[in-house]
Design a protein around this motif. Structure first.
Motif, short mmCIF file in Angstrom:
data_model
loop_
_atom_site.label_atom_id
_atom_site.label_comp_id
_atom_site.label_asym_id
_atom_site.label_seq_id
_atom_site.Cartn_x
_atom_site.Cartn_y
_atom_site.Cartn_z
N GLY A 159 38.97 43.86 56.58
CA GLY A 159 40.25 43.42 56.02
C GLY A 159 40.29 43.65 54.52
O GLY A 159 39.45 44.36 53.96
N THR A 160 41.25 43.03 53.86
CA THR A 160 41.42 43.20 52.42
C THR A 160 41.03 41.97 51.62
O THR A 160 40.69 42.08 50.45
N GLU A 161 41.08 40.79 52.23
CA GLU A 161 40.78 39.54 51.53
C GLU A 161 39.46 38.99 52.05
O GLU A 161 39.39 38.44 53.15
N VAL A 162 38.40 39.13 51.26
CA VAL A 162 37.06 38.77 51.74
C VAL A 162 36.95 37.29 52.08
O VAL A 162 36.32 36.92 53.08
N LEU B 77 27.00 36.98 58.95
CA LEU B 77 28.44 37.24 58.85
C LEU B 77 28.68 38.22 57.70
O LEU B 77 28.07 38.12 56.64
N SER B 78 29.60 39.15 57.91
CA SER B 78 29.91 40.11 56.85
C SER B 78 31.37 40.53 56.92
O SER B 78 31.93 40.68 58.01
N ALA B 79 31.96 40.71 55.74
CA ALA B 79 33.36 41.16 55.64
C ALA B 79 33.37 42.59 55.13
O ALA B 79 32.84 42.89 54.06
N GLY B 80 33.96 43.47 55.92
CA GLY B 80 34.15 44.85 55.48
C GLY B 80 35.45 44.94 54.70
O GLY B 80 36.54 44.85 55.28
N VAL B 81 35.35 45.08 53.39
CA VAL B 81 36.53 45.01 52.53
C VAL B 81 37.12 46.40 52.33
O VAL B 81 36.42 47.34 51.93
#
Length: 658
Positions: free
Chosen positions: A591-594, A543-547
């Motif tokens: 998104g903006t909020e990891v 899983l990864s969050a693109g901030v």
């Protein structure tokens, strides 16, 4: 997970709904046209006409007729500095003017000095604007209300923090009526102050000649020059805020260069007209200092009471001065627009904590807004909200940035003189701008240093030192992380052909890894799991969050590109893990909020893989102090807290690199 909490509902009510990052019109909705840029970013410069001309006029002592020369010099300086910054807008359309110009043209050390000076100047802009506005408000109230002024200032700073957390355009739109009330009341008054004495101009010219001759006989040309230079320098606060549009270019609507230059022209014309006109108004109307009143109050009182009598005239004067007070609150907005932008650019270069580059759901640099508000409260505490003391501290820093920016542009034009068209005009404009701003800087420091200017220089110097300490720490940490990235060059070869990929068994033990892209840190966590839990897990999900931060938020297309690039990176994990006999897949969101992104991804992964354990790597330090917590995020621990509360097991794998 599930229904939003009370905190989330309250946040939505106070700050508004999250912005849609993939809306192709998102920039159009949050950016400023030239008119709103003139209001939100130009208010700082225009509001300086409430105190800058007065400082210059009073510095002349008994030779007030000589203020005509100061007025001419003031108008000339405004147009020179504005024209110089119009050149900067063309060469550096990305914004952060003073910081970018000095960094790219004079080196990173000069850039840090310029950026640090600019940040502290913006902090002082917020504090002095709100404090001066409070002084104007409380001048109409009973003296017994005086003890509440400090808390009123604190309340106004908090209100501005809230408005800016909602979004740039919202904060400017709310303050637009105040700005227009100021302009529509002051422009006619300045015209009347000068115009109704037009017939007396020959008499004034004679008085100027007589006073100048008398002053020369008394002090000599050198003495007269010294008085004029001191008055010109004491009015330096008039020019603060001119750079704000150049520094905040990312907030402007496309085409940004044209929008920025148009807004700069609006500000130059309006500021020069009001500031120069007020100084002339002082001279033509023989304004004298009156205890408890500003010179503007004395001037407007003379004009309006003489025009409409004491009753109606005094009511209109009260309205005009209330508009001045309100505009000063609008001027504080410049600090909240420009300051976070400079902090964000310094954070991208690792001179400030990286979190200053992060954006909120409303697409504003929330940590920068918190910092500017917190520092404004600190300055309020140090000075007690005293405008007199704040004025002494003010204007030094902005001329540090002015001088470095103008000198940097001179270097630019000279180096590119063989390729750049119009380089002679650019060099001449920025050269004159450098001579003016550097002269004002030296004289201002010399005059104001013993009176409290040293405090500003001490705070700015400390900020500069802190910037280099932060950069050194990040470089050291990045050096250790690069050693982990070398692991990617030493990975064991694939043992299972692609045609024999393991079958998916959703009920099998599954390790769900939170990673920040394809790097040595993520691969280190994978090997740690295999080594610590041999033969336990058959499935691996990444899983990864693109901030989105201020460096990547360039439009909906860039947001989509970030998502595609992140997907390609995660595919490297999937192919490697499958090649060693495990089932693997990857999921990501932008998104903006990891934490919220990870929470959403984890919810879906837990539903698809019921027998799962979550893992994440976390940098650990030998001594975990406030400094390390400030400079490094603790996403793994925050995610663990949220997932464990939701009943999902999670293990944080320590990564000791320091």
């Amino acid at each position: 997970m599930g229904n939003p909490s009370f905190f989330q509902r309250a946040k939505r009510f106070l700050l508004g709904a999250p912005r849609d990052l993939f809306d192709p019109k998102i920039f159009h909705k949050i950016s400023l046209i030239a008119f709103f840029a003139w209001i939100g970013l130009g208010a700082d410069g225009i509001s300086s006409s409430c105190y800058g001309p007065e400082e210059a006029y009073l510095a002349l002592g008994g030779h007030t007729v000589l203020a005509i020369f100061v007025a001419i010099a003031t108008v000339f300086t405004i147009f020179i500095i504005s024209g110089s910054y119009a050149q900067i807008i063309e060469v550096f359309p990305s914004g952060a003017g003073g910081y970018n110009v000095a960094s790219k043209l004079l080196g990173e050390k000069a850039g840090v000095v310029s950026g640090s000076a600019l940040v502290i100047d913006y902090v002082l802009t917020i504090t002095i604007s709100v404090a001066a506005g409070a002084d104007a408000v409380f001048s109409f109230l009973p003296l017994s209300w005086g003890p509440y002024k400090f808390w009123f200032i604190a309340f106004m700073i908090m209100t501005l923090i809230w408005l800016n957390l909602r979004g740039v355009k919202e904060s400017v739109t709310v303050l637009t009526p105040i700005f227009m009330a100021f302009m529509l009341s002051h422009i006619p008054l300045v015209l009347y102050a000068v115009g109704h004495h037009a017939a007396e101009l020959p008499t004034v010219a004679s008085a100027v000649s007589t006073d100048l001759s008398g002053a020369v006989r008394e002090m000599g040309w050198l003495g007269v020059g010294a008085i004029l230079v001191r008055a010109y320098t004491m009015g330096a606060g008039t020019y603060t805020g001119i750079e704000a549009i150049s520094n905040s270019m990312p907030t402007l609507r496309e085409p940004r260069v044209q929008t920025g230059k148009k807004a700069m022209l609006y500000m130059a014309v309006s500021l020069s007209f009001i500031a120069g006109g007020i100084i002339l108004g002082y001279v033509l109307n023989d304004v004298r200092p009156t205890e408890g009143k500003t010179l503007n109050a004395v001037l407007f009182g003379k004009l309006l009471v003489g025009l409409w009598g004491s009753g109606t005239g005094e009511v209109v004067v009260a309205f005009v001065l209330a508009a001045e007070a309100a505009l000063l609150f609008v001027a504080a907005q410049t600090g909240f627009l420009g300051g976070p932008q400079v902090l964000s650019n310094m954070a991208i270069d690792s001179f400030m904590p990286h979190r200053f580059a992060h954006l909120s759901e409303r697409l504003v640099a929330k940590y920068g807004i918190y910092f500017m508000g917190g520092m404004a409260y600190l300055m309020l505490y140090i000075t007690g909200g005293s405008v007199k003391y704040l004025v002494i501290m003010y204007s030094i820093n902005v001329f540090i940035t002015f001088s470095l920016s103008q000198f940097g542009m001179c270097v630019h034009w000279w180096k590119d003189r063989h390729e750049a068209q119009g380089w002679k005009f650019g060099l001449g404009m920025n050269g004159v701008g450098f001579l003016l701003t550097a002269s004002i800087l030296c004289l201002t420091v010399w005059i104001k240093f013993p009176e409290g200017g040293w405090v500003t220089l001490l705070i700015t110097g400390s900020f500069i030192v802190a910037s280099f300490v932060i950069r050194r720490h990040y470089r050291k940490a990045q050096g250790h992380l690069r050693r982990l990235d070398e692991l990617l060059l030493q990975l064991p070869s694939v043992t299972v052909p692609a045609a024999q990929e393991p079958a998916l068994r959703r009920d099998a033990p599954t390790a769900i890894l939170m990673v920040s892209g394809y790097n040595g840190l993520g691969m280190h966590v994978f090997f740690s799991i295999v080594r610590s839990f041999p033969g336990t897990f058959r499935n691996f999900v990444f899983l990864s969050a693109g901030v989105i931060d201020s460096s990547t938020f360039k439009g909906a297309d860039e947001v989509e590109n970030l998502g595609r690039d992140l997907s390609r990176q995660l595919q490297n994990y999937v192919e490697f893990v499958k090649g060693h006999g495990y089932y693997a897949e990857a999921r990501c969101e932008v998104g903006t909020e990891v934490i919220e992104i990870i929470d959403h991804l984890a919810e879906g992964a837990a539903a698809d893989f019921p027998n799962a354990v979550f893992f994440a790597g976390q940098l650990v330090f030998k001594e975990e102090g406030f400094f390390n917590r400030l400079l490094h995020n603790h996403t793994a621990f925050l995610a663990q807290k949220k997932l464990v509360f939701a009943g999902l097991p999670m293990i944080v794998m320590p990564i000791r690199v320091l």
